[in-house]
Design an enzyme around this catalytic site. Structure first.
Site, PDB file in Angstrom:
ATOM      1  N   THR A   1     -84.332  26.034 -36.924  1.00 21.29           N
ATOM      2  CA  THR A   1     -82.998  25.632 -36.133  1.00 21.29           C
ATOM      3  C   THR A   1     -81.952  25.398 -37.173  1.00 21.29           C
ATOM      4  O   THR A   1     -82.079  25.018 -38.304  1.00 21.29           O
ATOM      5  CB  THR A   1     -83.417  24.242 -35.453  1.00 21.29           C
ATOM      6  OG1 THR A   1     -82.164  23.732 -34.733  1.00 21.29           O
ATOM      7  CG2 THR A   1     -83.812  23.292 -36.266  1.00 21.29           C
ATOM      8  N   ASP A   2     -80.811  25.320 -36.763  1.00 22.87           N
ATOM      9  CA  ASP A   2     -79.607  25.096 -37.448  1.00 22.87           C
ATOM     10  C   ASP A   2     -79.694  23.428 -37.655  1.00 22.87           C
ATOM     11  O   ASP A   2     -78.615  23.199 -38.614  1.00 22.87           O
ATOM     12  CB  ASP A   2     -78.193  25.392 -36.565  1.00 22.87           C
ATOM     13  CG  ASP A   2     -77.992  24.906 -35.435  1.00 22.87           C
ATOM     14  OD1 ASP A   2     -79.140  24.265 -34.938  1.00 22.87           O
ATOM     15  OD2 ASP A   2     -76.983  24.614 -34.930  1.00 22.87           O
ATOM     16  N   GLU A   3     -80.380  22.872 -36.874  1.00 23.71           N
ATOM     17  CA  GLU A   3     -80.135  21.228 -37.094  1.00 23.71           C
ATOM     18  C   GLU A   3     -80.752  20.916 -38.363  1.00 23.71           C
ATOM     19  O   GLU A   3     -80.630  19.788 -38.710  1.00 23.71           O
ATOM     20  CB  GLU A   3     -80.896  20.562 -35.770  1.00 23.71           C
ATOM     21  CG  GLU A   3     -79.880  20.785 -34.479  1.00 23.71           C
ATOM     22  CD  GLU A   3     -80.418  19.682 -33.510  1.00 23.71           C
ATOM     23  OE1 GLU A   3     -80.782  18.588 -33.820  1.00 23.71           O
ATOM     24  OE2 GLU A   3     -80.677  20.299 -32.276  1.00 23.71           O
TER      25      GLU A   3
ATOM     26  N   TYR B   1     -86.526  15.071 -34.174  1.00 19.99           N
ATOM     27  CA  TYR B   1     -86.730  16.519 -34.014  1.00 19.99           C
ATOM     28  C   TYR B   1     -86.140  17.240 -34.940  1.00 19.99           C
ATOM     29  O   TYR B   1     -87.025  18.143 -35.876  1.00 19.99           O
ATOM     30  CB  TYR B   1     -85.996  16.900 -32.810  1.00 19.99           C
ATOM     31  CG  TYR B   1     -85.788  18.320 -32.526  1.00 19.99           C
ATOM     32  CD1 TYR B   1     -86.799  19.189 -32.558  1.00 19.99           C
ATOM     33  CD2 TYR B   1     -84.598  18.762 -32.739  1.00 19.99           C
ATOM     34  CE1 TYR B   1     -86.469  20.658 -32.541  1.00 19.99           C
ATOM     35  CE2 TYR B   1     -84.162  20.185 -32.765  1.00 19.99           C
ATOM     36  CZ  TYR B   1     -85.171  21.143 -32.666  1.00 19.99           C
ATOM     37  OH  TYR B   1     -84.973  22.470 -32.692  1.00 19.99           O
TER      38      TYR B   1
ATOM     39  N   LYS C   1     -88.541  19.683 -37.913  1.00 16.51           N
ATOM     40  CA  LYS C   1     -88.070  21.266 -38.159  1.00 16.51           C
ATOM     41  C   LYS C   1     -87.896  21.351 -39.651  1.00 16.51           C
ATOM     42  O   LYS C   1     -88.255  22.623 -39.964  1.00 16.51           O
ATOM     43  CB  LYS C   1     -87.212  21.463 -36.851  1.00 16.51           C
ATOM     44  CG  LYS C   1     -87.306  21.608 -35.732  1.00 16.51           C
ATOM     45  CD  LYS C   1     -88.621  22.580 -35.435  1.00 16.51           C
ATOM     46  CE  LYS C   1     -88.060  24.183 -35.257  1.00 16.51           C
ATOM     47  NZ  LYS C   1     -89.045  25.160 -35.003  1.00 16.51           N
TER      48      LYS C   1
END
Length: 349
Positions: free
Chosen positions: A143-145, A171, A175
């Site tokens: 994910t970009d997060e 979260y 990831k």
């Protein structure tokens, strides 16, 4: 196979296909859309879908018949239990696309342990099993997060630190750790990591922002936007995401990381998005309600540089028809989301 249930549908035996792709989390939002696309565009290939069918991995994502008369099989079970399945129980797996994850920030704040169990430990078990199975291609969906927020500009793939310190929510941190774990398998597996931005589209669980706003408006309720609605997310249509993954399965360079993002110009904040959705539904602007932000210090803006995947020929579609198609899907499929709405709203109480 004691920890898994093999669910058969009206389909063809997967062992008769030219190749078999194992998809984890294939009854979830992005996974189900990917399988629908993959089976339609590669009718000679098979999909083995492994999904635990939690609240977000909906069994009724299978009602749309994307598996009918295709090479398809579903195993119901937890990816953490794959370690207990003898390699001889598997068909010959050629590729893996790993979507399975706990993915909602608010839920991660309430129960971070399950996020680490699924997102980190589950990923480790799957990677190790892929080596046992002699997999030829492995796509890990990150994910970009993992980069955290950025005020201006865009993160390149090399900008992620070798830890989870940039990520801000449980979260995102889980990831980020899974992303780092996957990188340790470069050289052991033909592996690619993808970091997509904020996805939207059909069959997204109504706990997420856009389907929550749309379904509230369809119910005649207010669409709640946190704070002043100025937060910026790079809204990426799910069709563009699975198109990128399909492309990388064919043309991607193994041992590499690819950002996937829409890079809208101009950028659109949350309030802009929900007002566009309201207009498509014929709802007044007064149906969009600004509410106190429960996370006022949370990430304000995300942005990723997508030049690397665009060099392979990938490009996004037009946002306006994509949003229109999404709004129309929820309008036309109330029987899918209405039974889910009460549970989805519980996390915001």
């Amino acid at each position: 196979m004691r920890s898994f249930t093999r669910l058969k549908d009206n389909n063809k035996p997967i062992n008769d296909a030219s190749s078999i792709t194992l998809v984890t989390g294939g009854c979830g939002f992005i996974g189900s859309n990917f399988i629908e696309h993959y089976l339609a565009n590669h009718p000679d290939r098979a999909v083995l879908n492994v999904d635990s069918l939690t609240y977000a991995g909906r069994a009724n994502n299978r009602i749309i018949n994307w598996h009918k008369d295709r090479y398809y099989e579903l195993w119901k079970g937890d990816i953490n239990d794959l370690k207990n399945v003898d390699t001889k129980e598997f068909p010959k797996i050629d590729a893996v696309v790993h979507f399975a994850a706990e993915s909602h920030v608010t839920r991660s704040e309430k129960n971070p342990r399950i996020f680490y169990r699924t997102n980190v430990e589950g990923t480790r078990i799957l990677l190790e099993k892929a080596i046992e199975l002699g997999v030829k291609k492995f796509i890990h969906v990150s994910t970009d997060e993992v980069y955290g927020p950025i005020v201006d500009g865009y993160f390149k793939e090399s900008d992620k630190k070798r830890d989870n310190s940039q990520a801000t929510s449980p979260y995102a941190k889980s990831k980020a750790e899974a992303d780092e774990l996957a990188q340790t398998f470069f050289g052991k597996l033909p592996l690619i990591i993808v970091r997509p931005t904020n996805n939207f589209g059909p069959r997204q669980y109504p706990e997420k922002a856009l389907p929550r706003w749309i379904t509230n408006l369809l119910l005649g309720e207010k669409a709640p936007v946190w704070g002043e609605g100025r937060q910026v997310r790079d809204w990426l249509y799910v069709e563009d995401t699975f198109g990128a993954i399909d492309l990388l399965l064919e043309k991607g360079k193994w041992g590499e990381i690819y950002n996937i993002g829409a890079n809208h110009q101009p950028e659109m904040n949350n309030k802009t998005i929900v007002l566009k959705a309201a207009k498509l539904l014929g709802k007044p602007e007064s149906d969009v309600e600004l509410v106190p932000d429960p996370r006022p210090d949370h990430d304000f803006r995300y942005g990723v540089d997508t030049s690397k995947i665009k060099a392979l020929g990938w490009k996004t579609g037009d946002f306006a028809p994509q949003l229109k198609a999404t709004v129309e899907w929820y309008r036309d499929n109330a029987d899918w989301w209405k039974p889910l709405k009460a549970e989805a709203e519980k996390i915001y109480k």
